[in-house]
Design a protein around this motif. Structure first.
Motif, PDB file in Angstrom:
ATOM      1  N   LEU A 112      -9.166   2.080 -14.615  1.00  0.00           N
ATOM      2  CA  LEU A 112      -9.966   2.378 -13.424  1.00  0.00           C
ATOM      3  C   LEU A 112      -9.149   2.073 -12.171  1.00  0.00           C
ATOM      4  O   LEU A 112      -8.164   1.343 -12.226  1.00  0.00           O
ATOM      5  CB  LEU A 112     -11.260   1.557 -13.452  1.00  0.00           C
ATOM      6  N   VAL A 113      -9.574   2.635 -11.041  1.00  0.00           N
ATOM      7  CA  VAL A 113      -8.740   2.522  -9.842  1.00  0.00           C
ATOM      8  C   VAL A 113      -8.841   1.155  -9.169  1.00  0.00           C
ATOM      9  O   VAL A 113      -7.938   0.773  -8.427  1.00  0.00           O
ATOM     10  CB  VAL A 113      -9.059   3.631  -8.813  1.00  0.00           C
ATOM     11  N   GLU A 114      -9.917   0.399  -9.413  1.00  0.00           N
ATOM     12  CA  GLU A 114     -10.032  -0.914  -8.787  1.00  0.00           C
ATOM     13  C   GLU A 114      -8.992  -1.837  -9.396  1.00  0.00           C
ATOM     14  O   GLU A 114      -8.985  -2.052 -10.609  1.00  0.00           O
ATOM     15  CB  GLU A 114     -11.425  -1.515  -9.002  1.00  0.00           C
ATOM     16  N   ARG A 115      -8.129  -2.391  -8.543  1.00  0.00           N
ATOM     17  CA  ARG A 115      -7.054  -3.233  -9.074  1.00  0.00           C
ATOM     18  C   ARG A 115      -6.479  -4.062  -7.945  1.00  0.00           C
ATOM     19  O   ARG A 115      -6.719  -3.781  -6.772  1.00  0.00           O
ATOM     20  CB  ARG A 115      -5.944  -2.353  -9.661  1.00  0.00           C
ATOM     21  N   SER A 116      -5.703  -5.088  -8.312  1.00  0.00           N
ATOM     22  CA  SER A 116      -5.058  -5.892  -7.271  1.00  0.00           C
ATOM     23  C   SER A 116      -3.726  -5.247  -6.895  1.00  0.00           C
ATOM     24  O   SER A 116      -3.165  -4.436  -7.635  1.00  0.00           O
ATOM     25  CB  SER A 116      -4.855  -7.321  -7.768  1.00  0.00           C
ATOM     26  N   ALA A 117      -3.236  -5.647  -5.714  1.00  0.00           N
ATOM     27  CA  ALA A 117      -2.043  -4.999  -5.165  1.00  0.00           C
ATOM     28  C   ALA A 117      -0.814  -5.203  -6.056  1.00  0.00           C
ATOM     29  O   ALA A 117       0.096  -4.379  -6.081  1.00  0.00           O
ATOM     30  CB  ALA A 117      -1.770  -5.541  -3.762  1.00  0.00           C
ATOM     31  N   ARG A 118      -0.796  -6.327  -6.805  1.00  0.00           N
ATOM     32  CA  ARG A 118       0.369  -6.609  -7.658  1.00  0.00           C
ATOM     33  C   ARG A 118       0.624  -5.503  -8.673  1.00  0.00           C
ATOM     34  O   ARG A 118       1.761  -5.260  -9.053  1.00  0.00           O
ATOM     35  CB  ARG A 118       0.151  -7.909  -8.434  1.00  0.00           C
ATOM     36  N   ILE A 119      -0.441  -4.897  -9.148  1.00  0.00           N
ATOM     37  CA  ILE A 119      -0.285  -3.852 -10.172  1.00  0.00           C
ATOM     38  C   ILE A 119       0.623  -2.749  -9.628  1.00  0.00           C
ATOM     39  O   ILE A 119       1.568  -2.322 -10.298  1.00  0.00           O
ATOM     40  CB  ILE A 119      -1.668  -3.277 -10.564  1.00  0.00           C
ATOM     41  N   ASP A 120       0.348  -2.317  -8.373  1.00  0.00           N
ATOM     42  CA  ASP A 120       1.173  -1.259  -7.793  1.00  0.00           C
ATOM     43  C   ASP A 120       2.616  -1.719  -7.636  1.00  0.00           C
ATOM     44  O   ASP A 120       3.556  -0.954  -7.826  1.00  0.00           O
ATOM     45  CB  ASP A 120       0.626  -0.867  -6.410  1.00  0.00           C
TER      46      ASP A 120
ATOM     47  N   VAL B  85      -4.176 -11.843  -4.102  1.00  0.00           N
ATOM     48  CA  VAL B  85      -4.130 -12.608  -5.341  1.00  0.00           C
ATOM     49  C   VAL B  85      -2.801 -12.403  -6.072  1.00  0.00           C
ATOM     50  O   VAL B  85      -2.209 -11.320  -6.022  1.00  0.00           O
ATOM     51  CB  VAL B  85      -5.341 -12.218  -6.229  1.00  0.00           C
ATOM     52  N   ASN B  86      -2.294 -13.472  -6.672  1.00  0.00           N
ATOM     53  CA  ASN B  86      -0.984 -13.438  -7.317  1.00  0.00           C
ATOM     54  C   ASN B  86      -0.983 -12.703  -8.648  1.00  0.00           C
ATOM     55  O   ASN B  86       0.053 -12.274  -9.115  1.00  0.00           O
ATOM     56  CB  ASN B  86      -0.509 -14.866  -7.559  1.00  0.00           C
TER      57      ASN B  86
ATOM     58  N   ALA C  50     -13.294  -7.328   2.682  1.00  0.00           N
ATOM     59  CA  ALA C  50     -13.003  -8.716   2.296  1.00  0.00           C
ATOM     60  C   ALA C  50     -12.512  -8.762   0.853  1.00  0.00           C
ATOM     61  O   ALA C  50     -11.547  -9.460   0.513  1.00  0.00           O
ATOM     62  CB  ALA C  50     -14.257  -9.570   2.454  1.00  0.00           C
ATOM     63  N   MET C  51     -13.186  -7.976   0.004  1.00  0.00           N
ATOM     64  CA  MET C  51     -12.792  -7.903  -1.415  1.00  0.00           C
ATOM     65  C   MET C  51     -11.373  -7.354  -1.541  1.00  0.00           C
ATOM     66  O   MET C  51     -10.570  -7.838  -2.337  1.00  0.00           O
ATOM     67  CB  MET C  51     -13.788  -6.958  -2.111  1.00  0.00           C
ATOM     68  N   ARG C  52     -11.084  -6.334  -0.745  1.00  0.00           N
ATOM     69  CA  ARG C  52      -9.758  -5.709  -0.784  1.00  0.00           C
ATOM     70  C   ARG C  52      -8.699  -6.750  -0.386  1.00  0.00           C
ATOM     71  O   ARG C  52      -7.632  -6.811  -0.979  1.00  0.00           O
ATOM     72  CB  ARG C  52      -9.760  -4.527   0.189  1.00  0.00           C
ATOM     73  N   ARG C  53      -9.044  -7.558   0.642  1.00  0.00           N
ATOM     74  CA  ARG C  53      -8.081  -8.584   1.069  1.00  0.00           C
ATOM     75  C   ARG C  53      -7.815  -9.552  -0.063  1.00  0.00           C
ATOM     76  O   ARG C  53      -6.684  -9.971  -0.279  1.00  0.00           O
ATOM     77  CB  ARG C  53      -8.607  -9.323   2.305  1.00  0.00           C
TER      78      ARG C  53
END
Lengths: 810, 122
Positions: free
Chosen positions: A351-359, A337-338, A329-332
């Protein structure tokens, strides 16, 4: 110390019972009072339980059952005393046993009620824990109590059953007690008192049993101790009921049902080891009499341990599944998130935890890596700035919130703009690095740029419509300045500064505020070195080329080189021609039309003053224009009008006070600016006069002294104002105050062979008078300075009105 | 005794702002209009608790001033914070190297300046 009202009955009762139990040791064993004493303590406890009116409490049945158990058990002592039967030793069953044994079902049922109320849900783990402990004790009890009693040849069937009933009852109570202790639920005073009461009964029973097992009669002291143990049990039940926390005893407390606290783990280990321990004991004595019971106990214990393990494993699996779901759920959330969200540790590790926008905006990565190294690939300046800020945060010289405000807030990567903000991440009290929030603001920046561009274009178009010729000369001059600025020959800082200042002035007069801002920034950049200067001048050039390009597309190739003549002037000339005006005179008159009426540049300056005053909150000024029919060659004088912008700007920015200050000084709140031109016998005189606070000659004197400029006489001071770098302002605002403008005016007037005078009085205003000797205007220009009959000495600056009467002659 | 803070800035407005917000926070404030004046005041007075210093100033820049403080060893006992119009990286790096404790970007928030002074003033 005072006792709260709620606990007063409890305290009184506890004191009374404690005294009663203590006094019991002095009552003679043989006296009838000996039995009666015990009975009274027990019945007092039962009465105390009923006295609190348990029906008002949740789980009331438990209290009634406890009261009944205590009452009957204590009553048994009375019955025993009356029947003179010796009940303290194992013997045949009697009616007394019925009274005493009644305690067990009553307490067990009461405990069951409490347990049900205190558990929010089925608690298998606690049940298994209780079963393990009980089984462990059951093995011991079988070997030492139950087994011998069940096979006692001295007893009949009923006697054996009765003898067996006591240890079995104890085991049941023990099991319930373990269950209620390891299960969830509140652990308040009343709860602990109940547990203490149960322990007291159990201990007493174990004591009697141990005596019975040894076949010994207790001594007087031991007997008193054992009897007082039962009395303590009664008294504690009463105390539990009276305790102020008793009403809350049925409340649940959430607790991880599967958790194994160290105490519980030790208890379970001990209990499950009883079977092998007893076996070892019997083997050591070479008398394994209870092999079957021990094997059975061990088997039950094994099964219970396995059940407990299965419960734990199931719980772990449930938790793992829950965590996995929560993770997904957190990953979703992070995928949707924008914002670009990422975490940077205290040592600047990404750190590796990040939102998809970064990639998507930057690049994917699998392992933690240095953030500065990662982001440097996209924006070197940002990376360097971040490093500097993060070092400062780590140093801790400044407070965290101050440090965070100094981090870089803009990031540019692959032609896109990002806004970056920072939140401190806390792990308890410990600072655990930063959460970096990145937003893509490219569209906002672009649309703001476009808006500004459109506004400037509109301003240019309005300028063009309002006054074609004036606008033409503005374009021409601005083009020239931009060219000069951009040419590699312009290396002289002072010359560059003057060009920038002039461009800033005429750009803001034409409402091209962005261009003016860029000029202001470039003036700042002059202090930073040639690199910064070149970059900022390139920015001006780019802006200017874009703006004029767009403007040319808008208006096409229209000539700015028109002549505006008022219709009445044409009519007047026609009438004069009809009356036989000589051709030479007609030619002279027509030639004069090529020149510009001085009201026109005045009107431009007046409009500028009005716009600036509005921007600076100086109110709506009265602008007075006095042309006195003076016409001047447009091209020749264009440069002077550009420089007069500085004088007007000084008047508005430095001269005029705010409306409040003006009222306080007894002046009309509306400030006034007068622009006048006239010719006298020898000179063309141009005056710019404001009614502001006047020049602060003291400040000029200080500024002049700081730069080594003479400042003794009034003329020295005027000279100082006109020299570069002297300003009464101690700081440069965006409008004026750099000490450049007046110097530019002076050098321009000098070029025209003119001179400048200043007439300034504190609180009254300043009048700058520029005089140009008429012969200097040149032979042919003499004709262009013709005196017309007074067409209205003072014209209001309502330019639109004047425009309506003008027409453009191509 | 009230702690004394020196503000070195060529802008009278900035000096006035800093003065009023620090005085409100219970500090005594001294002013200098450029690096040279600042340096003189620092050399003259022994009771300064800390210095807030602009970067770009006539006569002597803030960078030159702090480098001078470093050369004379005064920086060791006197906390200095730079006030910069924008984050001028190279200049900040130079100031940090010379011993500045940190920097605050103008326009600044009043509470940030007060918080920084509260933390650093000797």
């Amino acid at each position: 110390m005072t006792t709260p009202a709620a606990s007063r009955p409890f305290v009184r009762y506890a004191a009374l019972q404690a005294a009663a139990i203590a006094a019991f040791f002095f009552v003679p064993l043989e006296a009838r009072a000996h039995a009666l004493w015990q009975v009274l303590v027990g019945w007092a406890a039962a009465v105390a339980i009923l006295a609190v009116r348990p029906e008002r409490r949740p789980g009331a049945a438990a209290w009634y059952l406890f009261a009944a158990g205590v009452f009957l058990n204590a009553g048994g002592i009375l019955v025993a005393a009356m029947s003179k039967s010796s009940a303290q030793t194992v013997g045949e069953a009697s009616v007394v046993d019925a009274f005493w044994l009644a305690l067990f079902p009553a307490f067990a049922a009461g405990m069951a009620v409490l347990i049900r109320h205190r558990s929010a849900e089925r608690d298998w783990a606690s049940l298994v824990d209780a079963a393990i402990v009980t089984t462990g004790f059951a093995v011991v009890s079988w070997v030492f109590l139950i087994g011998p009693a069940a096979t006692d040849p001295r007893l009949g069937v009923l006697g054996r059953a009765t003898a067996v009933a006591y240890p079995i009852g104890d085991l049941v109570i023990l099991g319930m007690m373990v269950r209620i202790v390891v299960g969830g639920g509140i652990r308040n005073g009343a709860f602990l008192l109940i547990v203490a009461a149960l322990l007291s009964f159990l201990a007493t029973d174990v004591g009697w049993a141990a005596l019975g097992h040894a076949g010994a009669q207790p001594g007087p002291l031991a007997q008193r101790f054992l009897e007082s143990g039962s009395m303590l049990g009664y008294a504690l039940f009463g105390a539990a009921a009276l305790h102020p926390s008793a009403a809350q005893i049925t409340e649940t407390r959430s607790r991880s049902a599967a958790s194994l606290r160290p105490g519980l783990l030790a208890g379970l280990s001990l209990a499950s080891l009883t079977a092998p321990a007893i076996l070892a004991f019997e083997v050591a004595r070479h008398d394994v009499a209870d092999g079957g019971a021990i094997a059975l106990g061990a088997a039950v214990l094994f099964l219970l341990v396995i059940a407990r393990m299965a419960l734990l494993v199931r719980r772990v699996e449930e938790r793992t599944r829950e965590l996995g779901e929560r993770n997904r759920a957190m990953r979703r959330v992070l995928d949707t998130v924008n914002e670009g969200l990422l975490r940077v540790s205290r040592d600047a590790t990404l750190l590796v935890e990040r939102s998809a926008r970064i990639d998507r905006w930057f690049r994917p990565f699998e392992e933690p890596l240095p953030f500065v190294k990662y982001i440097r690939e996209f924006d070197r300046d940002f990376a360097a700035h971040f490093q500097l800020s993060h070092d400062a945060l780590a140093e801790g010289a400044l407070p965290v919130e101050v440090c965070l405000a100094q981090y870089p807030s803009r990031l540019c990567s692959r032609g896109r703009d990002y806004r970056v903000s920072y939140l401190p991440v806390a792990d308890g009290d410990q600072n655990d690095g930063l959460l970096v929030v990145i937003e893509d603001v490219t569209e906002q920046v672009r649309s703001a740029d476009q808006d500004a561009h459109q506004r400037e274009l509109l301003a240019m178009f309005q300028g063009f419509i309002r006054d074609r010729a004036g606008f033409g000369s503005f374009l021409e001059e601005a083009n020239r300045i931009v060219e000069d600025l951009a040419s590699p020959a312009a290396q002289d800082v002072a010359a560059t500064r003057r060009l920038l200042h002039t461009l800033k002035g005429i750009a803001s007069m034409a409402s091209l505020n962005l261009v003016a801002q860029l000029c202001h920034r470039a003036e700042d950049a002059l202090d930073e070195g040639p690199g910064a200067t070149a970059a900022s001048i390139e920015a001006i050039r780019g802006r200017w080329v874009g703006l004029t390009g767009a403007f040319q597309m808008l208006v096409g190739d229209q000539s700015f080189d028109g002549i505006a003549v008022q219709a009445k002037d044409v009519d007047a000339l026609l009438a004069e021609i009809a009356n036989g005006l000589p051709a030479a005179a007609v030619a002279r008159r027509l030639a004069s039309w090529r020149d510009e009426p001085v009201e026109r540049p005045f009107a431009r300056l007046g409009n500028y003053a009005r716009a600036l005053a509005a921007r600076l909150g100086k109110g709506d000024p009265e602008i007075v224009l006095e042309g006195n029919g003076v016409r001047l060659d447009r091209e020749r004088w264009a440069a002077l009008w550009s420089e007069l912008v500085h004088v007007v700007r000084n008047a508005v920015d430095h001269g005029w006070e705010s409306p409040d200050e003006r009222r306080a000084a007894g002046k009309p709140s509306q400030p006034r600016l007068r622009l006048a031109a006239r010719t006298d016998a020898h000179d063309l005189v141009i005056e710019v006069e404001d009614d502001g606070r006047g020049v602060d000659w003291g400040a000029i004197r200080r500024a002049a002294a700081g730069r080594g400029v003479p400042a003794r006489t009034r003329d020295d001071l005027v000279g100082a104002v006109l020299s570069a770098g002297v300003s009464e302002r101690e700081e440069a605002g965006p409008i004026s105050g750099r000490g450049v403008g007046m110097a530019a005016v002076a050098s321009r007037v000098d070029e025209y062979g003119g001179r400048i005078e200043a007439d300034s009085r504190e609180g009254r205003g300043t009048c700058w008078r520029l005089s140009f000797p008429l012969p200097v205007l040149g032979g042919d220009s003499q004709s262009s300075m013709m005196r017309q009959k007074a067409t209205g000495g003072i014209l209001a600056s309502e330019e639109a009105g004047a425009d309506r009467e003008r027409k453009c002659v191509e | 005794m009230m702690k004394k803070v020196l503000i070195v800035d060529d802008s009278k407005t900035v000096r006035g702002q800093v003065r009023s917000l620090l005085e409100e926070a219970g500090y005594e404030v001294a002013e200098a209009a450029d690096g040279r004046e600042g340096l003189e005041q620092i050399r003259r007075s022994v009771d300064l608790a800390m210095v807030l210093c602009d970067v770009q100033m006539p006569n002597m820049t803030g960078i030159a001033m702090i480098e001078e403080l470093k050369a004379s060893g005064l920086i060791a006992s006197l906390p200095v914070i730079m006030l910069t119009t924008e984050a001028q990286l190279t200049l900040i790096a130079r100031a940090k190297e010379a011993g500045a404790k940190g920097w605050i970007v103008k326009p600044f928030k009043a509470e940030h300046v007060v918080a920084a002074v509260n933390k650093l003033a000797r």
